[in-house]
Write a protein that holds these residues in place. Structure first.
Motif, PDB file in Angstrom:
ATOM      1  N   ARG A  35       5.026   8.343   4.719  1.00 16.63           N
ATOM      2  CA  ARG A  35       4.749   7.078   4.032  1.00 16.63           C
ATOM      3  C   ARG A  35       5.830   6.737   3.010  1.00 16.63           C
ATOM      4  O   ARG A  35       6.048   5.583   2.704  1.00 16.63           O
ATOM      5  CB  ARG A  35       3.388   7.128   3.355  1.00 16.63           C
ATOM      6  N   GLU A  38       8.483   4.577   4.678  1.00 14.24           N
ATOM      7  CA  GLU A  38       8.084   3.308   5.272  1.00 14.24           C
ATOM      8  C   GLU A  38       8.861   2.145   4.656  1.00 14.24           C
ATOM      9  O   GLU A  38       9.153   2.141   3.464  1.00 14.24           O
ATOM     10  CB  GLU A  38       6.594   3.048   5.046  1.00 14.24           C
ATOM     11  N   SER A  39       9.149   1.167   5.496  1.00 14.79           N
ATOM     12  CA  SER A  39       9.784  -0.050   4.988  1.00 14.79           C
ATOM     13  C   SER A  39       8.702  -0.931   4.369  1.00 14.79           C
ATOM     14  O   SER A  39       7.497  -0.701   4.545  1.00 14.79           O
ATOM     15  CB  SER A  39      10.479  -0.799   6.132  1.00 14.79           C
ATOM     16  N   ALA A  40       9.119  -1.959   3.684  1.00 14.16           N
ATOM     17  CA  ALA A  40       8.167  -2.886   3.066  1.00 14.16           C
ATOM     18  C   ALA A  40       7.299  -3.546   4.135  1.00 14.16           C
ATOM     19  O   ALA A  40       6.096  -3.750   3.936  1.00 14.16           O
ATOM     20  CB  ALA A  40       8.912  -3.937   2.256  1.00 14.16           C
ATOM     21  N   ASP A  42       6.428  -2.234   7.019  1.00 15.47           N
ATOM     22  CA  ASP A  42       5.463  -1.237   7.487  1.00 15.47           C
ATOM     23  C   ASP A  42       4.278  -1.149   6.527  1.00 15.47           C
ATOM     24  O   ASP A  42       3.127  -1.080   6.954  1.00 15.47           O
ATOM     25  CB  ASP A  42       6.113   0.140   7.613  1.00 15.47           C
ATOM     26  N   VAL A  43       4.563  -1.125   5.251  1.00 18.53           N
ATOM     27  CA  VAL A  43       3.507  -1.044   4.241  1.00 18.53           C
ATOM     28  C   VAL A  43       2.628  -2.289   4.308  1.00 18.53           C
ATOM     29  O   VAL A  43       1.392  -2.197   4.285  1.00 18.53           O
ATOM     30  CB  VAL A  43       4.099  -0.874   2.827  1.00 18.53           C
ATOM     31  N   LEU A  44       3.251  -3.448   4.416  1.00 16.24           N
ATOM     32  CA  LEU A  44       2.496  -4.701   4.499  1.00 16.24           C
ATOM     33  C   LEU A  44       1.583  -4.706   5.716  1.00 16.24           C
ATOM     34  O   LEU A  44       0.395  -5.029   5.606  1.00 16.24           O
ATOM     35  CB  LEU A  44       3.457  -5.891   4.558  1.00 16.24           C
ATOM     36  N   ARG A  46       0.412  -2.130   7.378  1.00 15.18           N
ATOM     37  CA  ARG A  46      -0.650  -1.134   7.215  1.00 15.18           C
ATOM     38  C   ARG A  46      -1.737  -1.648   6.282  1.00 15.18           C
ATOM     39  O   ARG A  46      -2.935  -1.499   6.551  1.00 15.18           O
ATOM     40  CB  ARG A  46      -0.076   0.184   6.685  1.00 15.18           C
ATOM     41  N   MET A  47      -1.344  -2.296   5.198  1.00 13.47           N
ATOM     42  CA  MET A  47      -2.321  -2.829   4.250  1.00 13.47           C
ATOM     43  C   MET A  47      -3.162  -3.923   4.903  1.00 13.47           C
ATOM     44  O   MET A  47      -4.379  -3.993   4.699  1.00 13.47           O
ATOM     45  CB  MET A  47      -1.613  -3.363   3.007  1.00 13.47           C
ATOM     46  N   ASP A  50      -5.585  -2.259   7.271  1.00 12.97           N
ATOM     47  CA  ASP A  50      -6.676  -1.640   6.525  1.00 12.97           C
ATOM     48  C   ASP A  50      -7.680  -2.687   6.057  1.00 12.97           C
ATOM     49  O   ASP A  50      -8.863  -2.404   5.932  1.00 12.97           O
ATOM     50  CB  ASP A  50      -6.142  -0.865   5.317  1.00 12.97           C
TER      51      ASP A  50
END
Length: 106
Positions: A35, A38-40, A42-44, A46-47, A50
């Motif tokens: 984690r 992760e690129s921005a 990827d995080v976006l 995933r969020m 979720d």
């Protein structure tokens, strides 16, 4: 320290003092090294996942992957061609959705 970092640190300190940062998922465990890479985007994604929302291109990518798995099992040539056309159309839709998202983010 940058002014934004100071504001963020104050907000974190205040939340910690109020006990809002205890009892969170993963508390007390080390951070996942994957984690941290992760690129921005990827995080976006995933969020959003979720939260129950997936962008159309992500949903289409999953459907394409599933259809390709089915394609490997089809022996009838006519059925294979028909499924290949459907996969190509889904890929086109996925690319259009991804391009639209990139243009919107400019």
């Amino acid at each position: 320290m940058h002014w934004f970092e100071r504001i963020a640190q104050r907000a974190i300190d205040k939340a910690a003092a109020e006990g809002k940062l205890s009892g969170l998922a993963g508390e007390g465990r080390p951070l996942d090294p994957e984690r941290l890479r992760e690129s921005a985007d990827d995080v976006l994604h995933r969020m959003m996942a979720d939260g129950g929302f997936l962008p159309p291109e992500v949903t289409l990518a999953r459907e394409i992957e599933a259809q390709r798995a089915v394609l490997d099992q089809i022996e009838d040539e006519a059925e294979r061609r028909a499924l290949q056309r459907r996969i190509a159309l889904m890929e086109l839709k996925r690319n259009v959705a991804a391009d639209a998202r990139r243009r919107a983010m400019r």
